[in-house]
Design an enzyme around this catalytic site. Structure first.
Site, PDB file in Angstrom:
ATOM      1  N   ASP A   7       0.853  -1.186   0.000  1.00 32.05           N
ATOM      2  CA  ASP A   7       0.000   0.000   0.000  1.00 32.05           C
ATOM      3  C   ASP A   7       0.893   1.241   0.000  1.00 32.05           C
ATOM      4  OD1 ASP A   7      -2.467   1.457   0.199  1.00 32.05           O
ATOM      5  OD2 ASP A   7      -2.000   1.791   2.301  1.00 32.05           O
ATOM      6  N   ASP A   9      -0.167   5.134   0.684  1.00 30.94           N
ATOM      7  CA  ASP A   9      -0.387   6.122   1.741  1.00 30.94           C
ATOM      8  C   ASP A   9      -0.436   5.443   3.100  1.00 30.94           C
ATOM      9  OD1 ASP A   9      -0.656   8.483   0.066  1.00 30.94           O
ATOM     10  OD2 ASP A   9      -2.537   7.604  -0.619  1.00 30.94           O
TER      11      ASP A   9
END
Length: 253
Positions: A7, A9
């Site tokens: 991922d 952010d």
């Protein structure tokens, strides 16, 4: 593990600043030529945009290493129909992805209403979306995240706007992005990886870790984003590993 999904952010960056260990983690993957892909539910930006934004944070990630909910949504819809007509509420990341899959964006006889994240939701466009859905047009959304981060606090995101449309129409959206395993399976296919040999690193229990669990990946939760350690107990599933930051994940490569 022989492949990684990461991922963006809250794992690699936060508010445009690279998090501790992010550069070293990505460098290790590159040095060992390990297949990997950066994932994001953010549908605003194209992979090229995101690559440039990561570069300003000191992280060198080519566009082809980035997989967004917009790309996953476009690929999913392209496999659903030959009538590639959609009414789209979203930004360049979503419209570009759909365009590249051959879609015409129109309010005239679309087969889909496609909702993505944007900072310029208009009453007029949402009204059009509602009326189309009421007439039977299928309702698709890029991701269910209710909020997104900003320097001043949370912003309403795709899931929040989708809830408003759902309330007005009585029709539920089909969300393609995390935690839907579709996004991860498409990503795995993109890098030629198998679920049983792949790990995912994320900061959200309700998207990253849930998607990893449902796809059969080894799950690593980092505590540099949305989920705090005390939040884990609220969920009926658990990550395989919990780390303070991605720096602690490097030794698992």
């Amino acid at each position: 593990m022989s492949a990684w999904l990461i991922d963006m952010d809250g794992v690699l960056v936060h508010e445009g600043i690279a998090l501790d260990g992010a550069k070293e983690f990505l460098n290790r993957l590159e040095e060992r030529d390990i297949p990997h892909l950066i994932l994001t539910n953010n549908s605003i930006f194209t992979p090229r945009d995101l690559s440039a934004r990561l570069a300003t944070s000191g992280l060198q990630v080519p566009p082809e290493r980035i997989w967004t909910s917009a790309l996953a949504t476009a690929k999913f819809l392209a496999n659903q129909t030959d009538n590639r007509r959609a009414f789209v509420v979203g930004e360049a990341g979503l419209t570009t992805a759909l365009y590249e899959e051959g879609f015409v964006m129109t309010s005239v006889d679309p087969e889909f209403v496609v909702l993505g994240e944007t900072r310029t939701y208009s009453f007029e466009m949402i009204t059009t979306a509602i009326r189309l859905i009421q007439r039977g047009v299928r309702f698709i959304a890029t991701n269910p995240d209710p909020t997104g981060p900003s320097a001043d606090g949370d912003l309403p995101a795709t899931g929040a706007v989708a809830a408003m449309i759902e309330k007005a129409t009585g029709r539920s959206a089909f969300f393609v992005g995390k935690p839907n395993p579709i996004m991860l399976r498409n990503g795995l296919n993109k890098i030629g990886a198998h679920s049983e040999e792949t790990s995912i690193v994320g900061d959200r229990m309700d998207t990253d870790i849930q998607a990893g669990v449902e796809t059969g990946l080894c799950t690593h939760l980092v505590l540099t984003g949305s989920t705090k350690r005390e939040d884990i107990i609220k969920f009926p599933y658990r990550p395989n590993h919990v780390h303070a930051s991605i720096k602690d994940v490097i030794d698992y490569i």
